[in-house]
Design a protein around this motif. Sequence first.
Motif, PDB file in Angstrom:
ATOM      1  N   ARG A 112       0.867  -1.400  -0.173  1.00 36.28           N
ATOM      2  CA  ARG A 112       0.125   0.079  -0.091  1.00 36.28           C
ATOM      3  C   ARG A 112       0.617   1.169   0.159  1.00 36.28           C
ATOM      4  NH1 ARG A 112      -2.920   1.124   4.409  1.00 36.28           N
ATOM      5  NH2 ARG A 112      -1.195  -1.412   5.806  1.00 36.28           N
ATOM      6  N   TYR A 113       2.105   1.198   0.368  1.00 43.27           N
ATOM      7  CA  TYR A 113       3.020   2.153   0.655  1.00 43.27           C
ATOM      8  C   TYR A 113       3.878   2.524  -0.473  1.00 43.27           C
ATOM      9  CZ  TYR A 113       0.828   2.039   5.302  1.00 43.27           C
ATOM     10  OH  TYR A 113      -0.316   2.071   5.824  1.00 43.27           O
ATOM     11  N   GLU A 114       4.424   2.820  -1.337  1.00 44.29           N
ATOM     12  CA  GLU A 114       5.024   2.779  -3.024  1.00 44.29           C
ATOM     13  C   GLU A 114       5.978   2.970  -2.563  1.00 44.29           C
ATOM     14  OE1 GLU A 114       3.217   4.792  -6.432  1.00 44.29           O
ATOM     15  OE2 GLU A 114       1.472   3.232  -5.976  1.00 44.29           O
ATOM     16  N   ASP A 115       6.314   3.990  -1.595  1.00 43.53           N
ATOM     17  CA  ASP A 115       7.854   4.525  -1.375  1.00 43.53           C
ATOM     18  C   ASP A 115       8.392   4.021   0.270  1.00 43.53           C
ATOM     19  OD1 ASP A 115       7.850   5.821  -3.497  1.00 43.53           O
ATOM     20  OD2 ASP A 115       7.033   7.798  -2.484  1.00 43.53           O
ATOM     21  N   ALA A 116       8.216   2.701   0.798  1.00 44.84           N
ATOM     22  CA  ALA A 116       8.438   2.677   1.418  1.00 44.84           C
ATOM     23  C   ALA A 116       9.966   1.546   1.603  1.00 44.84           C
ATOM     24  CB  ALA A 116       7.464   1.214   2.279  1.00 44.84           C
ATOM     25  N   PRO A 117      10.226   1.470   1.938  1.00 41.27           N
ATOM     26  CA  PRO A 117      11.816   0.490   1.597  1.00 41.27           C
ATOM     27  C   PRO A 117      11.674  -1.333   1.482  1.00 41.27           C
ATOM     28  CG  PRO A 117      12.280   1.226   4.221  1.00 41.27           C
ATOM     29  CD  PRO A 117      11.017   2.023   3.440  1.00 41.27           C
ATOM     30  N   THR A 125       9.165  -0.829  -2.582  1.00 38.89           N
ATOM     31  CA  THR A 125       7.076  -1.438  -2.277  1.00 38.89           C
ATOM     32  C   THR A 125       7.369  -1.049  -4.230  1.00 38.89           C
ATOM     33  OG1 THR A 125       6.076  -0.179  -1.398  1.00 38.89           O
ATOM     34  CG2 THR A 125       6.861  -2.567  -0.040  1.00 38.89           C
ATOM     35  N   GLY A 126       7.542   0.228  -4.279  1.00 35.47           N
ATOM     36  CA  GLY A 126       7.036   0.761  -5.173  1.00 35.47           C
ATOM     37  C   GLY A 126       7.690  -0.013  -6.310  1.00 35.47           C
ATOM     38  N   ASP A 127       8.691   0.078  -6.516  1.00 38.40           N
ATOM     39  CA  ASP A 127      10.764  -0.530  -7.733  1.00 38.40           C
ATOM     40  C   ASP A 127       9.683  -1.785  -7.647  1.00 38.40           C
ATOM     41  OD1 ASP A 127      11.348   1.639  -6.976  1.00 38.40           O
ATOM     42  OD2 ASP A 127      12.950   0.884  -6.202  1.00 38.40           O
ATOM     43  N   LEU A 128       9.470  -3.375  -6.220  1.00 40.40           N
ATOM     44  CA  LEU A 128       8.651  -4.021  -6.567  1.00 40.40           C
ATOM     45  C   LEU A 128       7.459  -4.325  -7.529  1.00 40.40           C
ATOM     46  CD1 LEU A 128       9.592  -7.610  -5.880  1.00 40.40           C
ATOM     47  CD2 LEU A 128       7.892  -6.607  -3.910  1.00 40.40           C
ATOM     48  N   ASP A 129       6.512  -3.503  -7.102  1.00 39.37           N
ATOM     49  CA  ASP A 129       4.909  -3.149  -7.560  1.00 39.37           C
ATOM     50  C   ASP A 129       5.124  -3.170  -8.991  1.00 39.37           C
ATOM     51  OD1 ASP A 129       4.409  -3.790  -5.571  1.00 39.37           O
ATOM     52  OD2 ASP A 129       3.757  -1.512  -5.237  1.00 39.37           O
ATOM     53  N   LYS A 130       5.785  -2.756  -9.436  1.00 38.99           N
ATOM     54  CA  LYS A 130       6.300  -1.423 -11.066  1.00 38.99           C
ATOM     55  C   LYS A 130       7.222  -3.357 -11.962  1.00 38.99           C
ATOM     56  CE  LYS A 130       7.990   1.434 -13.997  1.00 38.99           C
ATOM     57  NZ  LYS A 130       9.596   3.089 -13.989  1.00 38.99           N
ATOM     58  N   ALA A 131       8.123  -4.066 -11.031  1.00 47.39           N
ATOM     59  CA  ALA A 131       8.954  -5.392 -11.870  1.00 47.39           C
ATOM     60  C   ALA A 131       8.077  -6.180 -11.687  1.00 47.39           C
ATOM     61  CB  ALA A 131       9.780  -5.241 -10.622  1.00 47.39           C
ATOM     62  N   VAL A 132       7.016  -6.357 -10.861  1.00 54.83           N
ATOM     63  CA  VAL A 132       6.345  -7.608 -11.444  1.00 54.83           C
ATOM     64  C   VAL A 132       4.827  -7.093 -12.030  1.00 54.83           C
ATOM     65  CG1 VAL A 132       7.116  -8.786  -9.343  1.00 54.83           C
ATOM     66  CG2 VAL A 132       4.876  -6.885  -9.082  1.00 54.83           C
TER      67      VAL A 132
END
Length: 303
Positions: A115-120, A177-184
């Motif tokens: 839910r938090y896109e910029d979280a580590p 978390t945002g990087d991961l969401d974008k990757a998948v």
Amino acid sequence: MSEYHNPVLLDESISALISNPSGIYADATFGGGGHTAELLSRLSDDGRVIAFDRDSDAIKNKPDDPRLTLIHNNFRFIQNYVLAEGYPEGIDGILADLGVSSHQFDTADRGFSFRYEDAPLDMRMNVKASLTAADIVKTYSQEDLEKILRIYGEVDGSRNIARLIVSAREKGDIITTGDLDKAVGPALPKFGDHKVLAKIYQALRIEVNQEMRSLEKFLEGATAALKPGGKLVMITYHSLEDRMVKNWIKTGNVEGELVKDVYGRVHAPLKAVNRKPILPTEEEIASNTRARSAKLRIAEKES
């Protein structure tokens, strides 16, 4: 405490746990302290509670009660601490709520939620542990990523998702978390994408915290730490951990393999108190949506 975490199946679990108000009990997953507080409220002045949590944030919730000993460590070591606290004959009951606390999900910088896109991309329950979710997506092979997604998250299309992660990390670091969401993202369905993301995050969290291995060691230690007739009360939230608990109660091992003696009797130190798991009421789910997947299993150590 309710702001930190709203305890699930509170009355059902504590009522099942207590057989002696003057007894010795353990809350293996202290969290916000809700279950422990209810347990203490039902014990006499002679009762005692040993509680465990590896999250330093949870330790801050300790109430000022001389009957409580709170241990900052993994619950897998429960047998050692029961002995160290002076109970070689065992204790009367052990409770474990295996859910991630609301505080962990709702604290952005812990990285437990998409839910938090910029979280580590963290997910460590013990913030002093070395391995983070970012380390896993950066260093694990595609085959290992696929394995943890398939086994720990029961993710459909785990091979494709693992491939997407490896492809994305070749172009840049996956650290939020945002990087991961974008990757998948290319593998997510148009509708219901949050359900797939939840499974991916679950798989990574389990690997980061070695939850299945810790659960197996806990079940071994908790069974050994109980007195004959003592109760083991377990609240599970996903099929993998529930299967392990169910198998342990039925067979004495997490694989569910029946081990029989020369007389054909199954070697299992526990017996199920409830054949089917106890589920939250519709009212509880309405007031606490995180209770919706909870299952309560109760076992008693053979005399």
